[in-house]
Design an enzyme around this catalytic site. Structure first.
Site, PDB file in Angstrom:
ATOM      1  N   ILE A  57     -11.065   9.973   5.052  1.00 61.12           N
ATOM      2  CA  ILE A  57      -9.790   9.564   5.649  1.00 61.12           C
ATOM      3  C   ILE A  57      -9.677   8.053   5.535  1.00 61.12           C
ATOM      4  O   ILE A  57     -10.561   7.327   5.944  1.00 61.12           O
ATOM      5  CB  ILE A  57      -9.711   9.941   7.132  1.00 61.12           C
ATOM      6  CG1 ILE A  57      -9.854  11.432   7.297  1.00 61.12           C
ATOM      7  CG2 ILE A  57      -8.392   9.472   7.724  1.00 61.12           C
ATOM      8  CD1 ILE A  57      -9.720  11.879   8.744  1.00 61.12           C
ATOM      9  N   HIS A  58      -8.606   7.599   4.956  1.00 60.60           N
ATOM     10  CA  HIS A  58      -8.418   6.150   4.840  1.00 60.60           C
ATOM     11  C   HIS A  58      -6.929   5.880   4.751  1.00 60.60           C
ATOM     12  O   HIS A  58      -6.125   6.779   4.900  1.00 60.60           O
ATOM     13  CB  HIS A  58      -9.174   5.629   3.614  1.00 60.60           C
ATOM     14  CG  HIS A  58      -8.741   6.273   2.332  1.00 60.60           C
ATOM     15  ND1 HIS A  58      -7.884   5.684   1.443  1.00 60.60           N
ATOM     16  CD2 HIS A  58      -9.028   7.486   1.815  1.00 60.60           C
ATOM     17  CE1 HIS A  58      -7.678   6.506   0.416  1.00 60.60           C
ATOM     18  NE2 HIS A  58      -8.356   7.610   0.625  1.00 60.60           N
ATOM     19  N   GLY A  59      -6.579   4.649   4.530  1.00 57.63           N
ATOM     20  CA  GLY A  59      -5.181   4.227   4.574  1.00 57.63           C
ATOM     21  C   GLY A  59      -4.193   5.183   3.931  1.00 57.63           C
ATOM     22  O   GLY A  59      -3.216   5.601   4.543  1.00 57.63           O
TER      23      GLY A  59
END
Lengths: 138, 164
Positions: free
Chosen positions: B13-15
């Site tokens: 999960i990231h930007g």
């Protein structure tokens, strides 16, 4: 050991480079500032190595390190927070713009060597990952 | 309500995930299926920070997820995140149903060969993609919604020389 707080500015893409470029225009070049840029193709290992390398270099002269990240949910912040959990002298701050950098780095350059003092007035403007993790852990 | 999206992204999960896919698909929960992450408490702490406030995040090992999948129907709008094609194939072979596999990033590390921007594969990972396609699953490379889509079938035999 220099008392100055070391600073790492990290972001997705070139935002960190731009931020430091503009910062230098306003307050002149400062020492003990490093940048780490996450590109669409960099692996997490790459970024972890770069962040660790920046931290190690700063640690030669600085007792405390402040890492500025652009987004709370991004790879720059994820990597910074992991490093922060491994060490005991890193504070991770998410959310920076030129105004915040000028304020904080100027204060540092003028002799403020205490992290909580440095960040005191700015609390409403950014998110402190150290505090967030502490709250989650409670 | 069920598995709305299965995505391969080695950054978890990231930007891009938090701000695009989760919103676009109205995701209520994210399941990270990965044998390394399930053992890594520090990583799990970091992950807990990255998801938007109203999204639940759970981490499972590959085999234990396959077991749970068969016992408990998934009720929430769910996004599954994997880090590689081998795990994706295990899920499909294990009976987890998904008609479409989104590939966001398997970035270059030693041992992998680049086949598209942000997608590099080891020989085993390359074969796993072929096997997934062979099961009739539609596999497409797309970093964020509204980005160009590349069909995995078109690039799976490629070798992009000299680049990272």
């Amino acid at each position: 050991m220099d008392q100055k707080i070391g600073i790492i500015i990290t972001s997705h893409g070139k935002y960190c480079f731009g931020a430091v470029d503009s910062l230098n225009m306003i307050i002149g070049r400062s020492d003990y500032i490093k940048t780490v840029s996450v590109t669409p193709t960099s692996s997490v290992q790459d970024i972890e190595e770069q962040m660790k390398h920046a931290y190690d270099e700063l640690s030669q002269d600085c007792k405390e390190v402040l890492i500025f990240t652009d987004l709370i949910c991004g790879t720059p912040n994820n990597v910074a927070v992991k490093l922060m959990m491994e060490k005991d002298n890193i504070t991770v701050i998410t959310g920076y713009n030129l105004a915040i950098l000028v304020e904080i780095i100027n204060k540092r350059n003028c002799g403020c060597n205490d992290v909580s003092e440095l960040l005191r007035d700015e609390e409403e403007l950014f998110r402190n990952s150290n505090r967030i993790l502490k709250k989650e852990g409670e | 309500m069920a598995i709305e999206l299965v995505r391969i992204d080695d950054r978890l999960i990231h930007g891009q995930i938090a701000t695009t896919w989760i919103n676009d698909y109205n995701i209520e929960q994210v399941l990270i299926i990965n044998d390394d992450v399930v053992k890594d408490k520090m990583q799990q702490s970091v992950i807990s920070m990255t998801a938007p406030a109203n999204v639940k995040v759970k981490v499972f090992g590959v085999d234990s997820f396959i077991n749970i999948y068969h016992k408990n129907p998934i009720k929430r709008r769910t996004m599954i995140i994997l880090t590689n094609s081998i795990d994706a194939y295990k899920l499909a072979k294990g009976g987890v149903k998904f008609p479409y596999l989104n590939v966001g990033g398997m970035r270059f590390i030693n041992g992998r060969t680049k086949i598209a921007t942000a997608v590099s594969v080891t020989p085993e990972e390359r074969q796993a993609f072929k096997d997934i396609i062979g099961l009739g699953i539609d596999v497409k490379i797309q970093m964020i919604p509204r980005d160009d889509i590349v069909n995995m079938e078109d690039v799976i035999d490629k070798d992009v020389e000299g680049e990272r």
